[in-house]
Design an enzyme around this catalytic site. Structure first.
Site, PDB file in Angstrom:
ATOM      1  N   HIS A 265      36.849  49.913  34.801  1.00 50.56           N
ATOM      2  CA  HIS A 265      37.566  48.635  34.740  1.00 50.56           C
ATOM      3  C   HIS A 265      37.667  48.018  36.145  1.00 50.56           C
ATOM      4  O   HIS A 265      37.274  46.866  36.359  1.00 50.56           O
ATOM      5  CB  HIS A 265      38.960  48.866  34.153  1.00 50.56           C
ATOM      6  CG  HIS A 265      39.786  47.619  34.042  1.00 50.56           C
ATOM      7  ND1 HIS A 265      39.888  46.907  32.872  1.00 50.56           N
ATOM      8  CD2 HIS A 265      40.534  46.948  34.952  1.00 50.56           C
ATOM      9  CE1 HIS A 265      40.667  45.852  33.075  1.00 50.56           C
ATOM     10  NE2 HIS A 265      41.069  45.853  34.317  1.00 50.56           N
ATOM     11  N   GLU A 266      38.171  48.800  37.091  1.00 49.56           N
ATOM     12  CA  GLU A 266      38.356  48.264  38.447  1.00 49.56           C
ATOM     13  C   GLU A 266      37.006  47.961  39.102  1.00 49.56           C
ATOM     14  O   GLU A 266      36.907  47.066  39.938  1.00 49.56           O
ATOM     15  CB  GLU A 266      39.186  49.217  39.302  1.00 49.56           C
ATOM     16  CG  GLU A 266      40.607  49.504  38.767  1.00 49.56           C
ATOM     17  CD  GLU A 266      41.438  48.269  38.445  1.00 49.56           C
ATOM     18  OE1 GLU A 266      41.272  47.232  39.127  1.00 49.56           O
ATOM     19  OE2 GLU A 266      42.245  48.332  37.488  1.00 49.56           O
ATOM     20  N   HIS A 269      36.222  44.419  38.440  1.00 53.74           N
ATOM     21  CA  HIS A 269      36.947  43.539  39.371  1.00 53.74           C
ATOM     22  C   HIS A 269      36.305  43.606  40.760  1.00 53.74           C
ATOM     23  O   HIS A 269      36.135  42.595  41.429  1.00 53.74           O
ATOM     24  CB  HIS A 269      38.409  43.988  39.497  1.00 53.74           C
ATOM     25  CG  HIS A 269      39.276  43.648  38.324  1.00 53.74           C
ATOM     26  ND1 HIS A 269      39.413  42.371  37.842  1.00 53.74           N
ATOM     27  CD2 HIS A 269      40.079  44.427  37.543  1.00 53.74           C
ATOM     28  CE1 HIS A 269      40.263  42.366  36.813  1.00 53.74           C
ATOM     29  NE2 HIS A 269      40.677  43.610  36.604  1.00 53.74           N
ATOM     30  N   GLU A 295      39.370  39.164  34.699  1.00 57.82           N
ATOM     31  CA  GLU A 295      39.513  40.187  33.662  1.00 57.82           C
ATOM     32  C   GLU A 295      38.278  40.222  32.760  1.00 57.82           C
ATOM     33  O   GLU A 295      37.961  41.255  32.182  1.00 57.82           O
ATOM     34  CB  GLU A 295      40.800  39.905  32.865  1.00 57.82           C
ATOM     35  CG  GLU A 295      41.370  41.090  32.129  1.00 57.82           C
ATOM     36  CD  GLU A 295      41.890  42.223  33.026  1.00 57.82           C
ATOM     37  OE1 GLU A 295      42.021  42.039  34.250  1.00 57.82           O
ATOM     38  OE2 GLU A 295      42.149  43.300  32.481  1.00 57.82           O
TER      39      GLU A 295
HETATM   40 ZN    ZN Z   1      42.102  44.215  35.183  1.00 58.39          ZN
END
Ligand code: ZN
Length: 505
Positions: A265-266, A269, A295
């Site tokens: 997830h990160e 980003h 996101e």
């Molecule tokens: Zn996030």
């Protein structure tokens, strides 16, 4: 052209100061020792005041006004990039100057206290402890909206800070359709046989897990020469420059998913932050254009790729090499079913892809009701539990597992939650676009090719930073505005394949 160099010099300085605040904050969340927190609070306070002073000083406003008159600036601030720089700078200054200093101070003090009280209240699972502080925060957010200004709803003024251009009405309309489809899909999934998830909770060596996440991070495009991964209580991404991006993860011995999907997830980003055009460095155009688009990248990496069958065709043999005994009797298909298990749960951050948006819709409906005065803070716990029952069919046993679980409202982040679901919606719309250019999307992932995804996102999303607002960006890439149909179709197709008996799209 005389105003521009002055404006850019001021913006560079402001960017350096803000990056230093972010660095101190990153250090606080990853490295700082307990006895050092008081001195850190002073350092952060001093720097944040300095940033606010610089942002609101008349000299900056004068430079901006002069540059606005001149129009286009020097390379690369010509054409739409120049226009965007002026727009984003205007936005920053307006927001900072519209709020009177005593109000900013009151909001900072109230939320600092509310955050402390929330932590204690959550620990004690006692909403009454937090009630009055939350009421004060909501009241201040109403006043903030009034200072910032709005046409249709005070909520618009708050949401705009996180998702520029998005409104309450637009969000309500999108969420209404999403709510119906997600509730229906959840019921269908619950009616069929459930996957085994026990293997996810075997004992997995923490260092080995961390090492595996670093391999994944690298393979998915995160540049470890321009950033690093560390541990923190809650995973997050921050950046001090395009070439200094920090991601964090957390490792649990008895839950394989936490580190793995936290990292992926990160990573989404992180590659966004690392992918912005270097010419935009040290200006307000660096970083993602909105939290929703940000996101969309983390969800694309984590869910669209990271929880997909083709992804694990490549990675599962590697994972079983790292953990041969724990995964000895688990096939790749069982593994993918396990990491995608759907089950209504109390805690948002642990929710699966199908129930996640229902958690967000619940918060959106409650925070708009609070802001509009249709719901009293004192009645919030009952309203929370009623909506949990309505949307997910379960009632939290405690306030800690219900209304007290999220940090957001205590810090004044009202209008933030919708960006999580908007990210999901954007991710599926981007998937549709990328599949048109790469019909062999699945085969490529199965072969361990992730560079084409990174390249596509770099070209269409990352490099632009904040040059295009979210709505413009998504229209440029996909030829249409935000369309939730892509997401509902993506979810249904995915879960119909994982849960025999669920109807496909
Ligand atoms: Zn996030």
């Amino acid at each position: 052209m005389t105003a521009w160099p002055q404006l850019i010099a001021k913006l560079n300085e402001l960017a350096d100061l803000s990056a230093t605040v972010a660095l101190l904050d990153w250090d606080q969340q990853t490295m700082l020792r307990p006895k050092s927190s008081a001195s850190r609070a002073h350092q952060l306070g001093t720097l944040q005041t300095l940033v606010h002073e610089r942002l609101t000083e008349p000299a900056l406003a004068a430079s901006l006004a002069a540059a606005e008159k001149e129009g286009s600036g020097p390379e690369p601030f010509v054409g739409e990039v120049g226009t965007a720089l002026l727009r984003e700078t205007r936005r920053l200054i307006d927001r900072a100057t519209k709020l009177p200093s005593p109000f900013v101070k009151e909001l900072a003090e109230t939320t600092a206290r509310a955050f402390q009280v929330w932590q204690d209240a959550r620990q004690a699972s006692d909403f009454a402890m937090f009630r009055d502080d939350l009421a004060r925060v909501i009241d201040l957010k109403r006043r903030e909206a009034a200072y910032v200004g709005f046409t249709a709803s005070p909520y618009d003024a708050l949401l705009d800070e996180y998702e520029p251009g998005q409104t309450e009405a637009m969000t309500a309309e999108v969420f209404a359709g999403l709510r119906q489809e997600n509730v229906r899909l959840l019921k269908e999934i619950q009616a069929v046989e459930q996957p085994d998830t026990a293997f996810l909770h075997a004992s997995y060596d923490k260092q080995q897990q961390f090492a595996f996440t670093v391999d994944v991070l690298k393979a998915l495009g995160f540049d470890l020469e321009a950033g690093r991964q560390d541990l923190s209580t809650h995973p997050f991404t921050t950046s001090f420059s395009i070439q200094d991006v920090r991601v964090t993860t957390r490792v649990y011995e008895n839950d394989l998913r936490s580190a793995l999907f936290g990292t992926i997830h990160e990573c989404g980003h992180g590659v966004y932050e690392q992918g912005v055009n270097l010419a935009l460095e040290r200006t307000p155009l660096v970083s993602g254009t909105s939290l929703g688009i940000h996101e969309s990248q983390s969800r694309f990496w984590e869910n669209v790729m990271g929880r997909s069958t083709p992804f694990w065709q490549h990675w599962y043999p590697r994972l079983t090499q790292a953990f041969p005994t724990q995964l000895a009797n688990v096939s790749a298909h069982q593994f993918v079913r396990g990491i995608n298990a759907v089950s209504p749960s109390f805690i948002r951050v642990e929710a699966d892809e199908v129930t996640y948006n229902l958690h967000i819709i619940l918060r959106f409906e409650l925070e708009t009701a609070l802001l509009h005065g249709r719901l009293e803070v004192a009645d919030l716990p009952d309203a929370w539990n009623a909506k949990m029952q309505e949307l997910l069919g379960i009632t939290p046993p405690t306030a800690a597992a219900g209304v007290l679980q999220d940090v957001h409202w205590s810090t004044g982040a009202v209008g933030y939650f919708p960006t999580y679901s908007l990210g999901n919606l954007y991710s599926a719309q981007l998937l549709h676009a990328i599949r048109q250019q790469f019909p062999d999307f699945d085969q490529r992932l199965a072969q361990g090719d992730f560079q084409f995804v990174l390249g596509w996102m770099r070209e269409h999303v990352h490099q632009h930073g904040k040059v295009y607002a979210a709505a413009d960006l998504i229209r440029r890439i996909t030829g249409e505005p935000l369309n939730p149909a892509y997401y509902t179709k993506y979810l249904r197709t995915k879960y119909a394949a994982l849960y025999p008996g669920v109807a496909s799209a």
